[in-house]
Design a protein around this motif. Structure first.
Motif, PDB file in Angstrom:
ATOM      1  N   LEU A 159       0.829  -1.203   0.000  1.00 40.04           N
ATOM      2  CA  LEU A 159       0.000   0.000   0.000  1.00 40.04           C
ATOM      3  C   LEU A 159       0.864   1.253   0.000  1.00 40.04           C
ATOM      4  CD1 LEU A 159      -2.806  -0.973   2.537  1.00 40.04           C
ATOM      5  CD2 LEU A 159      -2.871  -1.006   0.031  1.00 40.04           C
ATOM      6  N   ARG A 160       0.477   2.199  -0.818  1.00 40.65           N
ATOM      7  CA  ARG A 160       1.180   3.477  -0.901  1.00 40.65           C
ATOM      8  C   ARG A 160       0.154   4.605  -1.006  1.00 40.65           C
ATOM      9  NH1 ARG A 160       4.289   0.032  -0.040  1.00 40.65           N
ATOM     10  NH2 ARG A 160       6.283  -0.397  -0.991  1.00 40.65           N
ATOM     11  N   ARG A 161       0.584   5.805  -0.654  1.00 40.60           N
ATOM     12  CA  ARG A 161      -0.226   7.019  -0.787  1.00 40.60           C
ATOM     13  C   ARG A 161       0.647   8.079  -1.436  1.00 40.60           C
ATOM     14  NH1 ARG A 161      -4.504   7.081   3.430  1.00 40.60           N
ATOM     15  NH2 ARG A 161      -4.316   5.091   4.492  1.00 40.60           N
ATOM     16  N   CYS A 162       0.042   8.884  -2.304  1.00 42.85           N
ATOM     17  CA  CYS A 162       0.809   9.974  -2.902  1.00 42.85           C
ATOM     18  C   CYS A 162      -0.121  11.025  -3.480  1.00 42.85           C
ATOM     19  CB  CYS A 162       1.752   9.462  -3.987  1.00 42.85           C
ATOM     20  SG  CYS A 162       0.951   9.065  -5.535  1.00 42.85           S
ATOM     21  N   ALA A 163       0.415  12.229  -3.587  1.00 45.53           N
ATOM     22  CA  ALA A 163      -0.283  13.293  -4.306  1.00 45.53           C
ATOM     23  C   ALA A 163      -0.012  13.047  -5.785  1.00 45.53           C
ATOM     24  CB  ALA A 163       0.248  14.652  -3.877  1.00 45.53           C
ATOM     25  N   LEU A 164      -1.053  13.127  -6.589  1.00 49.54           N
ATOM     26  CA  LEU A 164      -0.913  12.860  -8.013  1.00 49.54           C
ATOM     27  C   LEU A 164      -0.506  14.122  -8.768  1.00 49.54           C
ATOM     28  CD1 LEU A 164      -4.066  10.627  -8.561  1.00 49.54           C
ATOM     29  CD2 LEU A 164      -1.698   9.887  -8.271  1.00 49.54           C
ATOM     30  N   ALA A 165       0.262  13.941  -9.817  1.00 47.43           N
ATOM     31  CA  ALA A 165       0.691  15.055 -10.661  1.00 47.43           C
ATOM     32  C   ALA A 165      -0.401  15.344 -11.695  1.00 47.43           C
ATOM     33  CB  ALA A 165       2.000  14.702 -11.361  1.00 47.43           C
ATOM     34  N   PRO A 225       1.339   7.082 -10.583  1.00 45.66           N
ATOM     35  CA  PRO A 225       2.741   6.772 -10.277  1.00 45.66           C
ATOM     36  C   PRO A 225       3.208   5.574 -11.113  1.00 45.66           C
ATOM     37  CG  PRO A 225       1.451   7.002  -8.258  1.00 45.66           C
ATOM     38  CD  PRO A 225       0.483   7.015  -9.394  1.00 45.66           C
ATOM     39  N   ALA A 226       4.479   5.541 -11.429  1.00 45.27           N
ATOM     40  CA  ALA A 226       5.039   4.475 -12.266  1.00 45.27           C
ATOM     41  C   ALA A 226       4.829   3.091 -11.652  1.00 45.27           C
ATOM     42  CB  ALA A 226       6.520   4.726 -12.501  1.00 45.27           C
ATOM     43  N   ASP A 227       4.806   3.009 -10.314  1.00 41.49           N
ATOM     44  CA  ASP A 227       4.673   1.715  -9.653  1.00 41.49           C
ATOM     45  C   ASP A 227       3.228   1.342  -9.325  1.00 41.49           C
ATOM     46  OD1 ASP A 227       4.208   3.538  -7.614  1.00 41.49           O
ATOM     47  OD2 ASP A 227       5.508   2.539  -6.159  1.00 41.49           O
ATOM     48  N   CYS A 228       2.264   2.113  -9.779  1.00 44.43           N
ATOM     49  CA  CYS A 228       0.854   1.878  -9.437  1.00 44.43           C
ATOM     50  C   CYS A 228       0.290   0.690 -10.214  1.00 44.43           C
ATOM     51  CB  CYS A 228       0.028   3.129  -9.723  1.00 44.43           C
ATOM     52  SG  CYS A 228      -1.728   2.927  -9.364  1.00 44.43           S
ATOM     53  N   ARG A 247      -2.582   4.997 -18.156  1.00 41.16           N
ATOM     54  CA  ARG A 247      -1.791   5.338 -16.962  1.00 41.16           C
ATOM     55  C   ARG A 247      -2.232   6.675 -16.390  1.00 41.16           C
ATOM     56  NH1 ARG A 247      -0.176   1.840 -14.265  1.00 41.16           N
ATOM     57  NH2 ARG A 247       1.333   3.202 -13.306  1.00 41.16           N
ATOM     58  N   ARG A 248      -3.510   7.024 -16.612  1.00 42.34           N
ATOM     59  CA  ARG A 248      -4.041   8.297 -16.119  1.00 42.34           C
ATOM     60  C   ARG A 248      -5.297   8.083 -15.307  1.00 42.34           C
ATOM     61  NH1 ARG A 248      -2.938  11.954 -21.499  1.00 42.34           N
ATOM     62  NH2 ARG A 248      -0.691  11.680 -21.395  1.00 42.34           N
ATOM     63  N   LEU A 249      -5.470   8.937 -14.304  1.00 43.59           N
ATOM     64  CA  LEU A 249      -6.667   8.941 -13.480  1.00 43.59           C
ATOM     65  C   LEU A 249      -7.469  10.178 -13.852  1.00 43.59           C
ATOM     66  CD1 LEU A 249      -7.081   8.073  -9.823  1.00 43.59           C
ATOM     67  CD2 LEU A 249      -7.853  10.312 -10.574  1.00 43.59           C
ATOM     68  N   LEU A 250      -8.728   9.982 -14.199  1.00 42.60           N
ATOM     69  CA  LEU A 250      -9.608  11.081 -14.573  1.00 42.60           C
ATOM     70  C   LEU A 250     -10.622  11.307 -13.465  1.00 42.60           C
ATOM     71  CD1 LEU A 250      -8.403   9.892 -17.231  1.00 42.60           C
ATOM     72  CD2 LEU A 250     -10.473  10.627 -18.355  1.00 42.60           C
ATOM     73  N   CYS A 251     -10.849  12.570 -13.112  1.00 35.19           N
ATOM     74  CA  CYS A 251     -11.808  12.898 -12.061  1.00 35.19           C
ATOM     75  C   CYS A 251     -12.192  14.382 -12.175  1.00 35.19           C
ATOM     76  CB  CYS A 251     -11.240  12.599 -10.674  1.00 35.19           C
ATOM     77  SG  CYS A 251      -9.848  13.637 -10.207  1.00 35.19           S
ATOM     78  N   HIS A 252     -13.032  14.827 -11.273  1.00 35.22           N
ATOM     79  CA  HIS A 252     -13.423  16.236 -11.222  1.00 35.22           C
ATOM     80  C   HIS A 252     -12.703  16.977 -10.102  1.00 35.22           C
ATOM     81  CE1 HIS A 252     -16.545  15.776 -14.195  1.00 35.22           C
ATOM     82  NE2 HIS A 252     -17.005  14.726 -13.550  1.00 35.22           N
TER      83      HIS A 252
END
Length: 190
Positions: free
Chosen positions: A54-60, A77-80, A102-107
């Motif tokens: 498990l990891r947590r990070c702020a996304l770019a 993240p590259a390791d996600c 490799r992208r997360l889409l949201c509002h």
């Protein structure tokens, strides 16, 4: 068994094949282990939110918004391997998201992800997780090495059992879930 070769040898032992000294050997077993270890490891890691992965990070945030449907997109993240939850600006809610490539889409602005990471260093694996990866690898190797469908089926059953055991033990670590307390509304129904 805390090395890639150790995990590969545990898999080879399960199917009755000879052991290897390195994944770089020229033999069939080493070549197959080299090809199948990474995908097998990633499949097992993706199958459960293992505590060690498990990891947590702020996304770019990416400059260009998605073509339609969502306001923002972020680079994963590259390791996600798998996104479990999204926290936007600390509100604790995800508001909905979608993974595309490799992208997360949201509002949500300021997105932070809780995710399962690819772990390349097997010394970071829990012992039962390493055993589950070895069992998955044995199932993948059984037919190409032993040419036995019955052995392959047996190895898949063993993998499912090892995976179940590892998940149960992994899920028991950490803070226990909150107790469900009945309120007046629930008690009135009784």
């Amino acid at each position: 068994m805390t090395s890639v070769v150790g995990i590969a040898n545990a898999a080879l032992l399960r199917i009755g094949a000879g052991l290897i000294m390195s994944l770089d050997e020229e033999g069939k077993a080493a070549r197959l282990c080299r090809q199948l270890y990474g995908p097998s490891r990633d499949a097992v890691l993706r199958a459960h939110p293992w505590n060690c992965a498990l990891r947590r990070c702020a996304l770019a945030q990416l400059v260009a918004p998605p073509a339609f449907g969502f306001a923002l997109q972020y680079q994963l993240p590259a390791d996600c391997l798998r996104v479990l939850a999204l926290d936007a600006d600390g509100d604790g809610g995800d508001g909905g998201f979608r993974i595309e490539g490799r992208r997360l889409l949201c509002h949500a602005p300021g997105a932070r992800a809780h995710y399962i990471a690819r772990i390349d260093d097997p010394t970071q694996f829990d012992a039962l997780l390493a055993d589950a990866i070895a069992a998955r690898l044995a199932a993948e190797l059984a037919f190409p090495i032993a040419a036995s469908t019955s052995l392959a089926q047996s190895m898949w059953q063993i993998y499912e059992m090892k995976l179940r055991e590892a998940r149960i033990v992994d899920a028991q670590e950490g803070t226990p879930p909150e107790a469900i307390v009945g309120d007046r509304w629930l008690k009135a129904r009784l």
